[in-house]
Scaffold this motif. Sequence first.
Motif, PDB file in Angstrom:
ATOM      1  N   ASN A   2       0.713  -1.268  -0.038  1.00 16.19           N
ATOM      2  CA  ASN A   2       0.118   0.140   0.041  1.00 16.19           C
ATOM      3  C   ASN A   2       1.045   1.262   0.042  1.00 16.19           C
ATOM      4  O   ASN A   2       1.961   1.321   0.225  1.00 16.19           O
ATOM      5  N   GLU A   3       0.315   2.423  -0.344  1.00 21.31           N
ATOM      6  CA  GLU A   3       1.115   3.592  -0.313  1.00 21.31           C
ATOM      7  C   GLU A   3       0.850   4.256   1.265  1.00 21.31           C
ATOM      8  O   GLU A   3       1.736   4.924   1.387  1.00 21.31           O
ATOM      9  N   GLN A   4      -0.224   4.061   1.612  1.00 23.43           N
ATOM     10  CA  GLN A   4      -0.330   4.431   2.990  1.00 23.43           C
ATOM     11  C   GLN A   4      -0.928   3.237   3.982  1.00 23.43           C
ATOM     12  O   GLN A   4      -1.582   2.439   3.627  1.00 23.43           O
ATOM     13  N   THR A   5      -0.346   3.670   5.243  1.00 25.50           N
ATOM     14  CA  THR A   5      -0.749   2.749   5.994  1.00 25.50           C
ATOM     15  C   THR A   5      -2.051   2.971   6.696  1.00 25.50           C
ATOM     16  O   THR A   5      -2.454   4.155   6.734  1.00 25.50           O
ATOM     17  N   SER A   6      -2.793   2.104   7.185  1.00 22.54           N
ATOM     18  CA  SER A   6      -4.479   2.281   7.357  1.00 22.54           C
ATOM     19  C   SER A   6      -4.659   1.932   9.077  1.00 22.54           C
ATOM     20  O   SER A   6      -5.642   2.017   9.513  1.00 22.54           O
ATOM     21  N   ARG A   7      -3.497   1.223   9.571  1.00 25.06           N
ATOM     22  CA  ARG A   7      -3.852   0.945  10.939  1.00 25.06           C
ATOM     23  C   ARG A   7      -2.144   1.459  11.586  1.00 25.06           C
ATOM     24  O   ARG A   7      -1.440   1.491  10.967  1.00 25.06           O
ATOM     25  N   SER A   8      -2.702   1.572  13.104  1.00 23.62           N
ATOM     26  CA  SER A   8      -1.609   2.028  13.812  1.00 23.62           C
ATOM     27  C   SER A   8      -0.484   0.627  14.035  1.00 23.62           C
ATOM     28  O   SER A   8      -1.208  -0.429  14.092  1.00 23.62           O
ATOM     29  N   LEU A   9       0.844   1.097  14.158  1.00 24.15           N
ATOM     30  CA  LEU A   9       1.649  -0.349  14.404  1.00 24.15           C
ATOM     31  C   LEU A   9       1.078  -0.778  15.671  1.00 24.15           C
ATOM     32  O   LEU A   9       1.167  -2.058  15.803  1.00 24.15           O
ATOM     33  N   LEU A  12      -1.869  -3.214  15.143  1.00 24.20           N
ATOM     34  CA  LEU A  12      -1.429  -4.412  14.101  1.00 24.20           C
ATOM     35  C   LEU A  12      -0.605  -5.441  15.084  1.00 24.20           C
ATOM     36  O   LEU A  12      -0.987  -6.509  15.016  1.00 24.20           O
ATOM     37  N   VAL A  47      -5.388  -7.744   5.550  1.00 27.14           N
ATOM     38  CA  VAL A  47      -4.250  -7.382   6.559  1.00 27.14           C
ATOM     39  C   VAL A  47      -2.803  -8.212   6.157  1.00 27.14           C
ATOM     40  O   VAL A  47      -1.855  -7.557   6.109  1.00 27.14           O
TER      41      VAL A  47
ATOM     42  N   THR B  75       5.739  -1.679  20.169  1.00 27.59           N
ATOM     43  CA  THR B  75       5.360  -0.636  20.624  1.00 27.59           C
ATOM     44  C   THR B  75       5.085  -0.290  22.079  1.00 27.59           C
ATOM     45  O   THR B  75       4.799   0.903  22.674  1.00 27.59           O
ATOM     46  N   PRO B 119       5.402  -4.194   9.892  1.00 26.47           N
ATOM     47  CA  PRO B 119       5.274  -3.741   8.643  1.00 26.47           C
ATOM     48  C   PRO B 119       6.180  -2.850   8.187  1.00 26.47           C
ATOM     49  O   PRO B 119       6.500  -2.181   9.028  1.00 26.47           O
ATOM     50  N   ASN B 121       6.826   0.388   6.964  1.00 26.27           N
ATOM     51  CA  ASN B 121       6.300   1.738   6.392  1.00 26.27           C
ATOM     52  C   ASN B 121       6.705   2.668   7.022  1.00 26.27           C
ATOM     53  O   ASN B 121       7.846   2.654   7.980  1.00 26.27           O
ATOM     54  N   GLU B 123       5.687   4.818   9.434  1.00 25.27           N
ATOM     55  CA  GLU B 123       5.575   4.938  10.982  1.00 25.27           C
ATOM     56  C   GLU B 123       6.550   3.901  11.667  1.00 25.27           C
ATOM     57  O   GLU B 123       7.089   4.198  12.540  1.00 25.27           O
ATOM     58  N   GLN B 155      -0.305  -5.804   4.379  1.00 23.30           N
ATOM     59  CA  GLN B 155      -0.696  -5.019   3.445  1.00 23.30           C
ATOM     60  C   GLN B 155      -0.314  -3.509   3.876  1.00 23.30           C
ATOM     61  O   GLN B 155      -0.391  -2.652   2.973  1.00 23.30           O
ATOM     62  N   ASP B 156      -0.006  -3.376   5.108  1.00 24.62           N
ATOM     63  CA  ASP B 156       0.340  -2.059   5.797  1.00 24.62           C
ATOM     64  C   ASP B 156       1.667  -1.653   5.094  1.00 24.62           C
ATOM     65  O   ASP B 156       2.213  -0.546   5.404  1.00 24.62           O
ATOM     66  N   SER B 157       2.474  -2.433   4.584  1.00 22.94           N
ATOM     67  CA  SER B 157       3.821  -2.106   4.238  1.00 22.94           C
ATOM     68  C   SER B 157       3.925  -1.307   2.970  1.00 22.94           C
ATOM     69  O   SER B 157       3.019  -1.457   1.991  1.00 22.94           O
ATOM     70  N   THR B 158       4.640  -0.414   3.034  1.00 19.68           N
ATOM     71  CA  THR B 158       4.730   0.615   1.853  1.00 19.68           C
ATOM     72  C   THR B 158       6.235   0.602   1.279  1.00 19.68           C
ATOM     73  O   THR B 158       6.386   1.215   0.228  1.00 19.68           O
TER      74      THR B 158
END
Lengths: 292, 309
Positions: A2-9, A12, A47, B75, B119, B121, B123, B155-158
Amino acid sequence: MNEQTSRSLQSLQTWLQSVITHPNGVSAGILGAQDHITLTPEEIESVVPASSQLDSISKIEVYGNAYYARLIECLGEEFPAVKHALGADTFDSFAFSYLHQFSSTSYTLSDLGRQFPSFLEQTKPSDAGELGWADFLIDLARLEWHYSEIFNGPGTEKIEALTSENLQSLTPEQFTMCRLVPAPCLRLDEFRFPIHEYATAVRKKHESPPLPAPTLTRLVMTRRQYVVRRVAVSEAEYCILQELVNCTDESIGSILDRAAEHWGNEMQEHLQEWFERWAAAGYFVGLESLTR
Amino acid sequence: MPSETRLGFPNLGLGVGLRHVHFSHILETWPNVDWFEIISENFMDSQGRPRDILDQVAERYPVVMHGVSLSIGSTDPLNHDYLLKLKKLAGEINAVWVSDHVCWTGVAGKNSHDLLPIPFNEESLSHIVQRIKTVQEVLERPLVLENPSSYITFQDSTMSEWEFISRMSEEADCGLLLDVNNVYVSAYNHEFDPYEFLQSLPHERVVQFHLAGHLNCGTHCIDTHDGRVIDEVWALYKKAHELTGGVSTLLEWDANIPSFDEMHAEVLKARDFLAEKEVEELNTSDQTATDQTNSVPHPINYYVGSEAE
């Protein structure tokens, strides 16, 4: 990707941990982790993507299967005699339940089994009357945990223990003004079965001894030259040692005077022999003045 | 290659993991091995035989500390008690460097004792870079981090794993432990080109290589550390050696552990591969398995040695 994350680390991670540690498997874990990420097992690819060879659930199951397998194996290493007594399958079942109830919160696996003896106590059948199988297992687990703590804890290898000569040459003043400092690896415990013999037969001789008959067993455990050692002692010797170890504000003389009132002839007859044996085993490492 | 390009760390040669099943052999023979790597958590709390043996080993060989519980990607707050113990042990045994993994092991106060993937990305990159800096401040030395084997991606990986690791090491100014077997396993599982992974790293930051065996389940590979290194991994190792100029290399063998001599011989094959000599008993294929449920990724890393007499 994805280009943007949709969930916080954090969400997840909390989700994945919840999924892979769920006792009923990954699919049940996904349904049980709705607070963290809302989705059904069918939506899992949103996910965790599948590969061309393996679906997403199967991929996550690599972690899920490993979680319990790894930790159950560790518990088996920690409690080999209990595992032998129960049989591998039953032990694994107990360990699985234990891990579900007591997740590891430590950076070290050395702490994993800390509550296993009390877990066995808590899960003992409530209708168990006379001393039996469950009590034997509880005692055995407690003994093996003692062994682990003594093995890895502080010892006397690099310090001088009190010798028999040291103990025999104590002055009257020292008897009345000092206490004996126990070795940091010294442990005393009472058991309802001679579990030390069973444990040694399994752990060192790789034998399969029968369940021993109940016998009140008082053990003194310590470590010399990095090897855990244990010896069964009489009630009198055990009680006097216990007083010497635990009564940190009472002098040697005071403790022995009190013990003499209770143990009389047995103490008079054996005290010198006991002191020699305690010295040889390195139970005490020094004298501490009570006047400080 | 000058040592400055390795954060000041030397090339120690070909080493093996210090495992309890070999303790007696090591004490009796003091084998001619270049260096040892320890699992930090197996020793950092020990006040018994494991620690005594480590002290003796550290008097005679270079020792590197490799941890499994730093949880740098979690985290949860960093465990400062753990960090201080790590620092204390590193000082006491004069550890050449301290390493761990690009992963997290638990959250919400729990520890799975697994090397869980993050992931890739912005963040997570920002989060991990900040934590590496903190750890390096506490340890007062560069941290060296390893690419773990992984079985899932997000899927959250960019970005790719290699882009993540490259940016992480540059931004945090840390070292890299390049596990060549893990590159192979993850490439197999996630269907990427392992050579692109190797090519894309900042090679001057690679301080150490890991080699190990794994299990090929057909649909995926599991990093089991229970056998010999396969040829495809040796080929990746050779490429990594070319790209980096050669760094300290260590063989991990943590299950079905053979004799010390057999384990040591496996890592010594690296010399032959690099010299392009023919190696006896070439492993032309992975170990294969149809039942994956009993295969546990990477080492248990746990030493129980208590005996009573």
